[in-house]
Scaffold this active site. Structure first.
Site, mmCIF file in Angstrom:
data_model
loop_
_atom_site.group_PDB
_atom_site.id
_atom_site.type_symbol
_atom_site.label_atom_id
_atom_site.label_comp_id
_atom_site.label_asym_id
_atom_site.label_seq_id
_atom_site.Cartn_x
_atom_site.Cartn_y
_atom_site.Cartn_z
ATOM 1 N N GLY A 237 0.784 -1.241 0.000
ATOM 2 C CA GLY A 237 0.000 0.000 0.000
ATOM 3 C C GLY A 237 0.810 1.282 0.000
ATOM 4 C CB SER A 238 4.319 2.211 -0.769
ATOM 5 O OG SER A 238 4.539 1.848 -2.104
ATOM 6 C CE LYS B 66 -12.600 -11.258 -12.655
ATOM 7 N NZ LYS B 66 -11.317 -11.399 -13.281
ATOM 8 C CG MET C 295 -1.107 -7.952 -7.241
ATOM 9 S SD MET C 295 -0.507 -7.011 -8.667
ATOM 10 C CE MET C 295 1.196 -6.794 -8.270
ATOM 11 N NE ARG C 296 -8.504 -11.105 -6.046
ATOM 12 C CZ ARG C 296 -8.612 -12.428 -6.126
ATOM 13 N NH1 ARG C 296 -9.278 -12.992 -7.110
ATOM 14 N NH2 ARG C 296 -8.068 -13.182 -5.205
ATOM 15 C CG LEU D 148 -11.085 -4.815 -11.666
ATOM 16 C CD1 LEU D 148 -10.980 -3.296 -11.636
ATOM 17 C CD2 LEU D 148 -11.929 -5.328 -10.510
ATOM 18 C CG ASN E 274 -3.360 -0.571 -12.846
ATOM 19 O OD1 ASN E 274 -3.211 -0.818 -11.657
ATOM 20 N ND2 ASN E 274 -2.712 -1.245 -13.792
ATOM 21 C CG HIS F 13 2.021 -2.031 -15.507
ATOM 22 N ND1 HIS F 13 1.656 -3.249 -14.966
ATOM 23 C CD2 HIS F 13 3.019 -2.285 -16.385
ATOM 24 C CE1 HIS F 13 2.409 -4.200 -15.511
ATOM 25 N NE2 HIS F 13 3.242 -3.635 -16.364
HETATM 26 C C1 GAR Z 1 3.676 -1.192 -7.406
HETATM 27 O O1 GAR Z 1 4.991 -1.289 -7.884
HETATM 28 C C2 GAR Z 1 2.700 -1.200 -8.565
HETATM 29 O O2 GAR Z 1 3.178 -0.524 -9.692
HETATM 30 C C3 GAR Z 1 2.588 -2.679 -8.838
HETATM 31 O O3 GAR Z 1 2.537 -3.270 -7.560
HETATM 32 C C4 GAR Z 1 3.273 -2.468 -6.654
HETATM 33 C C5 GAR Z 1 2.396 -2.162 -5.451
HETATM 34 O O4 GAR Z 1 3.121 -1.519 -4.449
HETATM 35 N N1 GAR Z 1 1.422 -2.987 -9.613
HETATM 36 C C6 GAR Z 1 1.389 -3.932 -10.547
HETATM 37 O O5 GAR Z 1 2.329 -4.629 -10.818
HETATM 38 C C7 GAR Z 1 0.060 -4.065 -11.248
HETATM 39 N N2 GAR Z 1 0.170 -4.933 -12.370
HETATM 40 P P1 GAR Z 1 2.388 -0.830 -3.240
HETATM 41 O O6 GAR Z 1 1.436 -1.873 -2.647
HETATM 42 O O7 GAR Z 1 3.477 -0.469 -2.282
HETATM 43 O O8 GAR Z 1 1.644 0.376 -3.757
#
Ligand code: GAR
Length: 204
Positions: free
Chosen positions: A12-13, A65, A90-91, A93, A107, A109
């Protein structure tokens, strides 16, 4: 004020970077809800600490789902949510969910899309040997990591980078561009036409 819900599966950063900017008055939005599909998500604890309503909704408890997403849609509608922010959710939609909130889901990425879609984008970049990678904030459409791009930041890939080294460097940029993108939407400074996102100038 724009009412937002954040979906997160992990630490969740990115969620934190957005609420910090909301708290400092930089983003005219209200973080109403944090929803996670994982009980152990650090994002849930962060939301608790920030006094933001937080819900762990276990997909396992739903037969399909579609049932799981119907529950999510009901919660979002009840809370009057205007923007769904996926932050390490990580799902994938379903098209039904995406259609319901058309151009209202964003989102982040960890690559320069359209390169390295899907899981482990930072490892994909290191393995491929690119010299630059980065991160992308985009609207969510019915494909995977394919929606119109709002913001990107470029990050250099160093010769000896591991995937973790690169991920850490990219994450710093994520924490800048994600709040910036939410701010643009909250200030109604974004126009979407087909694949193109136009950013309107700030009113002085
Ligand atoms: C982040 O690096 C985000 O870009 C990635 O997960 C991490 C979550 O970090 N997302 C993906 O890979 C989506 N396909 P966080 O929980 O610290 O925000």
């Amino acid at each position: 004020m724009l009412k937002i819900a954040v979906f997160a599966s992990g630490r969740g950063s990115n969620f934190q970077s957005i609420i910090d900017k909301i708290k400092s008055g930089d983003i005219p939005a209200e973080a109403k809800l944090l929803i996670s599909d994982r009980q152990d998500a650090g994002a849930l604890k962060r939301a608790e600490h920030e006094n933001i309503e937080n819900l762990f909704i276990d997909p396992v408890h739903f037969e399909t789902k579609a049932d799981y997403e119907e529950e999510l849609i009901g919660i979002l509608e009840n809370a009057g949510i205007e923007l769904v922010v996926l932050a390490g959710y990580m799902r994938i939609l379903s098209p039904i969910f995406v259609k319901h909130f058309q151009n209202k889901i964003i989102n982040i990425h960890p690559s320069l899309l359209p390169a390295f879609k899907g899981l482990n984008a930072q490892k994909q970049a290191v393995d491929y040997g690119v010299k630059y990678s980065g991160c992308t904030v985009h609207f969510v459409d019915q494909g995977m990591d394919t929606g119109p791009i709002i913001k990107q930041a470029v990050v250099e890939v160093k010769d000896d980078d591991t995937a973790d080294d690169l991920a850490a460097r990219i994450l710093k940029e994520e924490h800048k561009i994600y709040p910036e993108a939410v701010k643009l939407i909250a200030e109604e400074r974004i126009k979407v036409k087909g694949r193109k996102v136009k950013i309107l100038k700030e009113e002085k």
